[in-house]
Design a protein around this motif. Structure first.
Motif, PDB file in Angstrom:
ATOM      1  N   HIS A   1      40.718  38.732  33.167  1.00 15.11           N
ATOM      2  CA  HIS A   1      40.185  37.365  33.233  1.00 15.11           C
ATOM      3  C   HIS A   1      38.811  37.271  33.933  1.00 15.11           C
ATOM      4  N   HIS A   2      38.704  37.864  35.118  1.00 11.17           N
ATOM      5  CA  HIS A   2      37.455  37.688  35.877  1.00 11.17           C
ATOM      6  C   HIS A   2      36.327  38.546  35.343  1.00 11.17           C
ATOM      7  N   HIS A   3      36.682  39.663  34.750  1.00 12.11           N
ATOM      8  CA  HIS A   3      35.675  40.463  34.055  1.00 12.11           C
ATOM      9  C   HIS A   3      35.078  39.619  32.925  1.00 12.11           C
ATOM     10  N   ALA A   4      35.945  38.927  32.191  1.00 13.66           N
ATOM     11  CA  ALA A   4      35.479  38.061  31.098  1.00 13.66           C
ATOM     12  C   ALA A   4      34.560  36.952  31.632  1.00 13.66           C
ATOM     13  N   HIS A   5      34.921  36.376  32.791  1.00 12.95           N
ATOM     14  CA  HIS A   5      34.061  35.352  33.394  1.00 12.95           C
ATOM     15  C   HIS A   5      32.644  35.902  33.605  1.00 12.95           C
TER      16      HIS A   5
END
Ligand code: ZN
Ligand code: ZN
Ligand code: FE
Length: 756
Positions: free
Chosen positions: A481-485
């Motif tokens: 998720h945060h990589h995608a952000h």
């Protein structure tokens, strides 16, 4: 003959389906040029003949006055031998040339159309579906490509001779305007009671205005769906609407008559004014000037979401006695926006008193967009009407479907170099939301004949979407998720180097099985390393701690004081409930650990007795920001630990300091601001530590917590002061609405390396 020369021009970028060819045609005619214009898969080709001077003038127009929805990436000009063209024409595309026609977003009513509907001598006087090549519905009415009238929901209306003449004339503002219509040939509005029985009346719009003045609640079918509307100055009606919608405190959007009205109630700078008046017309979050409008519009919030009328119908709803309307998306809590006449009565009959419907179909539901101007630029919060489905251009990607996030979902689907970020889909909490999602994915697949080779989705094991993604055809790739952000922020800033990504949000599943959300990642498009994070705190009661921030506050107290938690802080929570949660924390029952920054804000909001329970995501943090005193410079103590090569923010001293301030009866507004200052300070220090360790100087900020203006501005300025290169969001939401494009890019990079 004077010196005639010929130039061959290739324009690339977003130049199709945005009125580019008629624009070129008119510019060529104005400058007495001969030749032709044509769409190709590479872009728009223009062959021009005329005097050097008139060609120069044409090119000037091309560069400076291109249609508002177009985006020119490059203009290549070649000199060629004169052919002596006799006229200027719009050529058909070659059959074997696969041109991807981009679909324009729906566009707010232009000035000319607005003048026509207000002019009693014009044949379109008070006609609520007036539009032209520069404005009106597009994305929401298109069923198939190519974009021609029979492929839209305007199919059933035959143009009258007057409309047809406009449509056929290349010099007319309505040349090839597919939704062109007038009173005698186009769609019509009609009024019904809450059971859907039509009420015959001479002028349904006049009638609706009377009902609004009487304090009635009306569902109005607009461009991309229905709104629920009522008088924005009638506190009683607004309260009633909150009751009927079971929506205790989530702010309602407002539509105001004109920019002068907005300025009466809100602070508006020049950039904000231009955004409000622009063709995209988002709901813009503005600071409230004086608290004149009813409290119930946006309880405990110092901002209002305001938009200007964006369809002729909207313009016609206002007069000297109606200048502020509540205009909230018509949906039942948690479900997608209602956009069909039939479902309207069934789903909204208990909420509204009347319906203002019409017989122009909406093929694709599109919610209003939301934006805010921060650091001098418009930053999108919800990317929907006016923005979607304009693609983001990314080179070297395969046909991919990225499923997006669980909350505030958008999906992203690509064809060639175009990544189409969908309109806002909402929360994927139920099957009905998923059905709407599925319908929209299918629509994009059909429009562009996309057969995704890659399926990108979140690594959380039990999300509704992940489960559907796993069954989809194509190579499946999980993305954190945060990589995608962070990658969504990198993509829109076109960063290619490694960055320190700071992802602050509510919830995202981490690679260690815990809930992340206060993350410092060193990353590129393919992979990341977790260089630092906020310390883990237990969330007693799991998801219920999201809705009840006091549980989160207790989690923080327990982490800080262990057996010596002073529970007297929670004056409004029953002692029995506190005991239950403490027991859960002590015995590790239903207490998942989280490093979420959103939860940290929630906890502080509850600690100071501001918000113990929330009714919508981010409410506690929004309230905390709203009360924070601007001038306060104080800061709390914090520590940064270094554990297993990772920097971890230790929040114990922060919590202790806050508790001390509470015991000293320090004002909430001071504590709130000190807390913000502290988050900025430790984030800066973390980033500096990571810079030294990893030798990276670029920082990308993403995640929903960065909708907080005090934090975004404060941190941005501090990072710049410390010589960081800082990248933030603008055209892609920093919240979970931006996740899908990050997933799409990461999955493509991962896939490339699997092949090698
Ligand atoms: Zn117009
Ligand atoms: Zn007509
Ligand atoms: Fe997120």
């Amino acid at each position: 003959m004077k010196d005639i020369c010929r130039k061959y021009v290739v324009v690339t970028g977003i130049v199709q389906g945005v009125g580019f060819r008629p624009f070129v045609y008119n510019a060529a005619m104005d400058n007495e040029l001969k030749g032709w214009v044509k769409n190709t898969s590479e872009g728009v080709y223009i062959d021009l003949e005329g005097t050097p001077n008139s060609i120069e003038l044409f090119l000037h127009t091309l560069r400076n006055e291109a249609p508002p929805l177009s985006k020119i990436n490059n203009i290549a000009i070649e000199h060629r031998e004169v052919r002596n063209y006799k006229e200027f024409s719009i050529e058909k595309s070659d059959d074997n040339d696969r041109v991807i026609t981009l679909i324009s977003p729906d566009v707010a009513t232009c000035k000319e159309c607005e003048m026509e509907i207000m002019n009693s001598k014009d044949r379109r006087f008070h006609y609520p579906f007036t539009n032209c090549t520069n404005c009106g519905p597009r994305f929401s009415i298109i069923k198939k490509l190519p974009y021609d009238r029979p492929m839209t929901t305007m199919e059933k209306f035959n143009m009258c001779p007057y409309c047809n003449e406009e449509y056929e004339n290349p010099r007319d503002r309505r040349f090839h305007a597919q939704p062109n219509a007038c009173e005698s040939c186009g769609p019509r509005v009609y009024l019904t009671d809450r059971y859907g029985n039509e009420i015959t009346t001479q002028d349904p719009i006049e009638e609706i205005k009377n009902l609004i003045k009487e304090g009635k609640i009306i569902a109005i079918k607009g461009l991309g769906g229905l709104h629920i509307a009522c008088d924005g100055k009638n506190e009683e009606t607004i309260k009633l609407l909150r009751e009927r919608k079971s929506r205790p405190s989530k702010p309602f959007a407002l539509m105001m008559k004109d920019i002068d009205t907005v300025k009466q109630y809100c602070l508006v700078n020049e950039i904000e004014e231009n955004t409000l008046k622009g063709i995209k017309r988002p709901i813009l979050l503005l600071d409230v000037k004086d608290n004149i409008l009813p409290f119930s519009i946006a309880p405990n919030n110092n901002r209002l979401g305001v938009m200007l009328p964006y369809t002729p119908l909207h313009h016609l709803l206002f007069d000297d006695n109606i200048d502020v309307l509540v205009m909230t998306s018509a949906n039942v809590s948690g479900l997608p926006i209602v956009y069909k006449n039939e479902e309207a009565v069934e789903k909204l009959g208990d909420i509204v008193d009347y319906f203002l419907l019409n017989n122009r179909g909406i093929h694709v539901p599109v919610d209003d967009s939301v934006a805010r101007v921060i650091l001098g630029e418009e930053r999108i919060i919800r990317r929907s009407r006016g923005y979607a489905p304009m693609p983001i251009i990314i080179n070297d990607i395969k046909e991919t479907l990225a499923y997006g996030s669980h909350l505030k979902n958008t999906f992203c689907i690509s064809k060639e170099q175009f990544a189409f970020l969908s309109q806002h889909m909402g929360d994927m909490d139920n099957l009905e939301a998923y059905r709407n999602y599925e319908y929209n994915v299918k629509h994009f697949k059909n429009l562009y004949n996309i057969k995704p080779e890659i399926i990108a989705y979140d690594m959380h094991p039990d999300l509704l979407l992940s489960n559907f993604a796993k069954k989809d055809e194509g190579k499946k790739i999980q993305v954190q998720h945060h990589h995608a952000h962070i990658v969504s922020c990198m993509i829109e800033n076109e960063i290619t180097e490694k960055v320190i990504g700071i992802a602050f949000d509510g919830t995202g599943f981490g690679t260690d099985g815990k809930i992340w959300g206060g993350e410092f990642l060193v990353c590129d498009y393919e992979d990341f390393e977790r260089a630092g994070h906020l310390n883990y705190v237990k969330m007693a009661g799991g998801d219920s701690a999201v809705k009840e921030p006091w549980k989160m506050a207790l989690g923080y107290l327990f982490k800080t004081y262990r057996d010596e938690v002073n529970t007297s802080i929670f004056t409004s929570i029953h002692e029995k409930n506190i005991k239950i949660i403490l027991t859960m924390l002590k015995n590790n029952i239903n207490s998942i650990e989280t490093s979420s920054m959103g939860r940290f804000f929630d906890a502080v909001s509850a600690l100071i007795n501001l918000k113990m329970k929330v009714s919508f995501g981010g409410e506690a943090a929004i309230n905390l920001e709203a009360i924070s005193c601007d001038r306060e410079r104080g800061i709390y103590n914090y520590e940064i630990d270094f554990v297993n090569e990772t920097y971890v923010v230790n929040t114990d001293n922060i919590i202790k300091n806050i508790v001390e301030d509470i015991e000293k009866n320090i004002d909430k507004s001071i504590i709130g601001k000190r807390f913000h200052n502290t988050v900025i300070a430790f984030t800066l220090e973390m980033t500096k530590l990571i810079r030294s360790k990893h030798k990276i100087n670029s920082v990308a900020l993403s995640g929903g917590v960065f909708q907080n203006e005090i934090l975004l501005k404060g941190l941005y300025e501090k990072l710049i002061e410390n010589n960081f290169k800082v990248y933030i969001h603008k055209d892609i939401p920093c919240n979970d609405g931006g996740i899908s494009i990050g997933q799409l890019v990461i999955a493509n990079y991962k896939e490339k390396n699997m092949e090698e």
